[in-house]
Design an enzyme around this catalytic site. Structure first.
Site, PDB file in Angstrom:
ATOM      1  N   GLY A  12       0.916  -1.471   0.119  1.00 37.66           N
ATOM      2  CA  GLY A  12       0.186   0.077   0.545  1.00 37.66           C
ATOM      3  C   GLY A  12       0.967   1.355  -0.048  1.00 37.66           C
ATOM      4  N   ALA A  14       1.954   3.164   2.354  1.00 34.91           N
ATOM      5  CA  ALA A  14       3.284   3.184   3.592  1.00 34.91           C
ATOM      6  C   ALA A  14       4.209   2.469   3.040  1.00 34.91           C
ATOM      7  CB  ALA A  14       2.848   2.817   4.687  1.00 34.91           C
ATOM      8  N   LYS A  36       0.330 -10.338  -0.623  1.00 35.81           N
ATOM      9  CA  LYS A  36      -0.246 -11.834  -0.799  1.00 35.81           C
ATOM     10  C   LYS A  36      -1.360 -11.760  -1.917  1.00 35.81           C
ATOM     11  CE  LYS A  36      -3.117 -10.703   2.942  1.00 35.81           C
ATOM     12  NZ  LYS A  36      -4.238 -11.582   4.039  1.00 35.81           N
ATOM     13  N   THR A  44      -4.962   0.931   0.844  1.00 25.93           N
ATOM     14  CA  THR A  44      -4.802   2.332  -0.080  1.00 25.93           C
ATOM     15  C   THR A  44      -5.466   3.034  -1.483  1.00 25.93           C
ATOM     16  OG1 THR A  44      -2.555   2.598  -0.063  1.00 25.93           O
ATOM     17  CG2 THR A  44      -3.145   3.624  -1.576  1.00 25.93           C
ATOM     18  N   GLY A  49     -11.905   9.526   0.031  1.00 27.58           N
ATOM     19  CA  GLY A  49     -11.736  10.288   0.256  1.00 27.58           C
ATOM     20  C   GLY A  49      -9.914  11.259  -0.025  1.00 27.58           C
ATOM     21  N   GLY A  50      -9.723  11.363   0.404  1.00 29.96           N
ATOM     22  CA  GLY A  50      -7.766  11.820  -0.299  1.00 29.96           C
ATOM     23  C   GLY A  50      -7.257  12.155   0.890  1.00 29.96           C
ATOM     24  N   GLU A 116     -14.683  17.181   4.912  1.00 25.98           N
ATOM     25  CA  GLU A 116     -14.934  16.225   5.955  1.00 25.98           C
ATOM     26  C   GLU A 116     -15.507  16.145   7.076  1.00 25.98           C
ATOM     27  OE1 GLU A 116     -12.326  12.454   4.285  1.00 25.98           O
ATOM     28  OE2 GLU A 116     -12.731  12.696   2.060  1.00 25.98           O
ATOM     29  N   ASP A 220      -2.783  -9.752   9.074  1.00 24.77           N
ATOM     30  CA  ASP A 220      -1.400 -10.265   9.645  1.00 24.77           C
ATOM     31  C   ASP A 220      -0.542  -9.404  10.301  1.00 24.77           C
ATOM     32  OD1 ASP A 220      -2.592 -11.856   7.891  1.00 24.77           O
ATOM     33  OD2 ASP A 220      -2.942 -10.925   6.120  1.00 24.77           O
ATOM     34  N   HIS A 241     -16.886   2.949  10.032  1.00 24.40           N
ATOM     35  CA  HIS A 241     -17.401   3.988   8.826  1.00 24.40           C
ATOM     36  C   HIS A 241     -19.421   4.038   8.508  1.00 24.40           C
ATOM     37  CE1 HIS A 241     -17.903   6.935   4.827  1.00 24.40           C
ATOM     38  NE2 HIS A 241     -16.274   6.930   5.424  1.00 24.40           N
ATOM     39  N   ARG A 288     -16.484  10.839  13.094  1.00 27.26           N
ATOM     40  CA  ARG A 288     -16.924   9.205  12.631  1.00 27.26           C
ATOM     41  C   ARG A 288     -17.765   8.433  13.545  1.00 27.26           C
ATOM     42  NH1 ARG A 288     -12.747   7.449   8.221  1.00 27.26           N
ATOM     43  NH2 ARG A 288     -13.637   8.594   6.370  1.00 27.26           N
ATOM     44  N   HIS A 349     -14.041   0.028   8.999  1.00 32.46           N
ATOM     45  CA  HIS A 349     -13.553   0.779   8.729  1.00 32.46           C
ATOM     46  C   HIS A 349     -11.815   0.501   8.505  1.00 32.46           C
ATOM     47  CE1 HIS A 349     -12.948   3.773   5.238  1.00 32.46           C
ATOM     48  NE2 HIS A 349     -12.039   4.538   5.811  1.00 32.46           N
ATOM     49  N   GLU A 373      -1.622   1.737   8.597  1.00 31.91           N
ATOM     50  CA  GLU A 373      -2.388   1.016   9.468  1.00 31.91           C
ATOM     51  C   GLU A 373      -2.107  -0.333  10.304  1.00 31.91           C
ATOM     52  OE1 GLU A 373      -7.744  -0.662   8.982  1.00 31.91           O
ATOM     53  OE2 GLU A 373      -6.128   0.113   7.648  1.00 31.91           O
ATOM     54  N   ARG A 384      -9.789   8.273  14.840  1.00 31.55           N
ATOM     55  CA  ARG A 384      -9.164   8.895  13.175  1.00 31.55           C
ATOM     56  C   ARG A 384     -10.231   9.455  12.644  1.00 31.55           C
ATOM     57  NH1 ARG A 384      -9.007   8.424   7.850  1.00 31.55           N
ATOM     58  NH2 ARG A 384     -10.055   6.441   8.223  1.00 31.55           N
TER      59      ARG A 384
END
Length: 525
Positions: A12, A14, A36, A44, A49-50, A116, A220, A241, A288, A349, A373, A384
């Site tokens: 992703g 990161a 995997k 990602t 959203g952004g 948001e 994992d 979410h 949220r 989420h 994450e 978050r």
């Protein structure tokens, strides 16, 4: 055995950001990325959203973004981390542009900033409603241009290699030497030895079944780190979410971005009542945790299966331009956004907790780093703030890169044994794994979901113990498969969520226990 300087587990934003930076700066060092699924399959990819970043200094400020993050985190954020991440944001965002990522602009040629839930200003940069997909595309394109960087799709990390598996010099602190990895195509197990290992394997959504995450989000990295005795914290803070397209079948669900509510959509019950005004003065743009808990309360009160997102009063031409993927998805289900309300429910989420790291992404295990994450940085606290996740991943990937660029790990001679599965059998009883997975997911939704209680958590703990014993026996007797290892990992993650939920005696952010008397849900602000 594969020997590499840096092993990155996860593809992703990161993991890829770290790999690009390290691969560019040190052409003589090797970076091996394993994932995997397909190379682009990650949380990602599905981020609609952004990236929350302060670009409009005339109306916005770092301090406003910091304050919004602290409010959302409900008193549990590490303020120094919040300041660092927010202040670093523009630099890291500009790197994405350098690597070729595209973001929407307005008629004046400036970035089209969205707003948001929980944000006091317009500061979310985006690429239509597929921002994560666009970032993933740009990073992968850059990865494939680097000769010293190898990406291995369909390679599943089974376990980290630490002292119990190796013969090395005197042990002072648990150290990571790489990982045992299953080649999912051939079924062979590789030993990958690395000077430094970076865990960037994403979230845990599949533990709950009903989730916005892809099916690969099985926790994992957290489970492997837990088994290696790394410090894991704040697992009780699972963010649900609020607005996920209602799906009778469950499983991975389609996300209706927070930005749709930022665009002006209303939440209504089946009678048309705009109920969020009853819970919070920010209404649909509350954070949220509050919106999800409010919806949960409404559904329990009414017995209905879903609530509705009303976009019928909006400029539908502008809606189509901003949210083409959402518009087409609704259309494919015979939902005309211009005339029909969109049925929505909360779904798991994002995990705000995870593997504890310092500001350089260092875990409590030597030579093991973590970002994205999978990590617990202190940025999110109890909840978050929307679109802070991609920002966090960019900043911490950079911090790990910076630390490793300036600090060489001394080589330690170690004898790593090959994977030993002598005496185990190929398990053909796939139904057993499927049934155990369904049992786990039902358990987590029913007993450790949006609203929890002491009695339900204890029931969950007892039920999970039985499931754990059954799956561990199966694991010890069987040749490893991805499905079996994922199930084992999800049980480890569920254990952490349940136990840390039991330990928390006050309600904060995304955590709500009806038996706790403090910080009750849905207070007007």
């Amino acid at each position: 055995m594969i020997i590499t300087d840096y092993l990155v587990i996860g593809s992703g934003v990161a993991g890829l950001t770290f790999a690009v930076k390290m691969g560019e700066k040190f052409p003589n060092k090797t970076v091996t990325i394993i994932t995997k699924g397909d190379e682009d399959e990650s949380n990602t990819k599905y981020a609609q959203g952004g990236v929350a970043v302060v670009l409009n200094k005339e109306e916005d400020s770092f301090q406003k973004h910091i304050q919004d993050t602290l409010i959302a985190g409900d008193g549990l954020c590490d303020e120094a981390v919040v300041e660092m991440v927010v202040n670093e944001g523009p630099k890291r965002f500009n790197e994405l542009i350098t690597w070729g990522a595209n973001f929407d602009t307005n008629t004046a040629g400036k970035f089209d900033l969205g707003k948001e839930g929980g944000h006091s200003e317009y500061r979310v940069v985006h690429h239509k409603d597929i921002t994560g997909y666009e970032i993933e595309r740009a990073l992968l394109q850059r990865i494939h241009q680097l000769k010293n960087t190898k990406l291995l799709p369909h390679h599943f990390s089974i376990d980290l290699i630490t002292e119990p598996q190796v013969t090395s010099i005197e042990k002072k602190q648990t150290r990571c030497y790489g990982a045992y990895v299953l080649n999912e195509k051939s079924g062979t197990i590789l030993t990958i030895k690395a000077d430094n290992t970076i865990l960037a394997s994403g979230g845990i959504g599949k533990v709950y079944g009903h989730t916005t995450n892809p099916i690969i989000a099985t926790g994992d990295g957290i489970a492997m780190a837990y088994r290696a005795k790394a410090l894991i914290k704040d697992m009780e803070f699972v963010q649900f979410h609020p607005t996920v397209l209602y799906n009778k079948e469950g499983g991975s669900s389609f996300l209706i971005s927070e930005a749709v509510r930022g665009f002006g959509a209303y939440l209504r019950d089946k009678k048309g009542h705009r109920f969020m005004l009853d819970y919070d003065t920010r209404a649909e743009l509350a954070s949220r945790d509050i919106v999800s808990q409010s919806i949960d309360k409404e559904l329990k009160k009414s017995g209905d299966s879903c609530v509705f997102l009303d976009c019928t009063h909006l400029d539908i031409i502008a809606f189509q331009k901003h949210f083409p993927t959402i518009y087409e998805k609704c259309k494919s289900l015979s939902i005309d956004v211009a005339k029909d309300w969109i049925p929505v429910v909360p779904a798991s989420h994002y995990l705000c907790g995870g593997i504890v790291v310092d500001k350089y992404g260092k875990t409590t295990i030597q030579n093991l780093f973590c970002c994205g994450e999978t990590s617990r940085t202190g940025l999110h606290g109890a909840n978050r703030l929307a679109s802070n996740s991609l920002l966090e991943a960019l900043v911490y990937a950079h911090n790990i890169f910076k630390f490793l660029s300036e600090n060489n790990s001394p080589y330690l001679p170690v004898d790593i044994p090959e994977w030993n599965d002598e005496g185990v059998l190929i398990n053909k009883e796939t139904e057993v794994i499927d049934n155990c997975l369904k049992e786990l997911q039902t358990l987590m939704r029913d007993y450790a979901g949006i609203v929890r209680s002491n009695s339900r958590l204890m029931i969950a703990k007892n039920k999970l113990e039985i499931l754990y014993t059954k799956v561990e026996k199966l694991y010890k007797e069987s040749k490893v498969t991805t499905a079996l290892c994922e199930l084992r990992n999800m049980i480890n993650v569920a254990y952490l969520i349940i136990n840390q939920s039991i330990e928390r005696k006050e309600n904060r952010g995304g955590f709500f226990n009806v038996d706790n008397t403090t910080n009750q849900v849905c207070k007007l602000v």
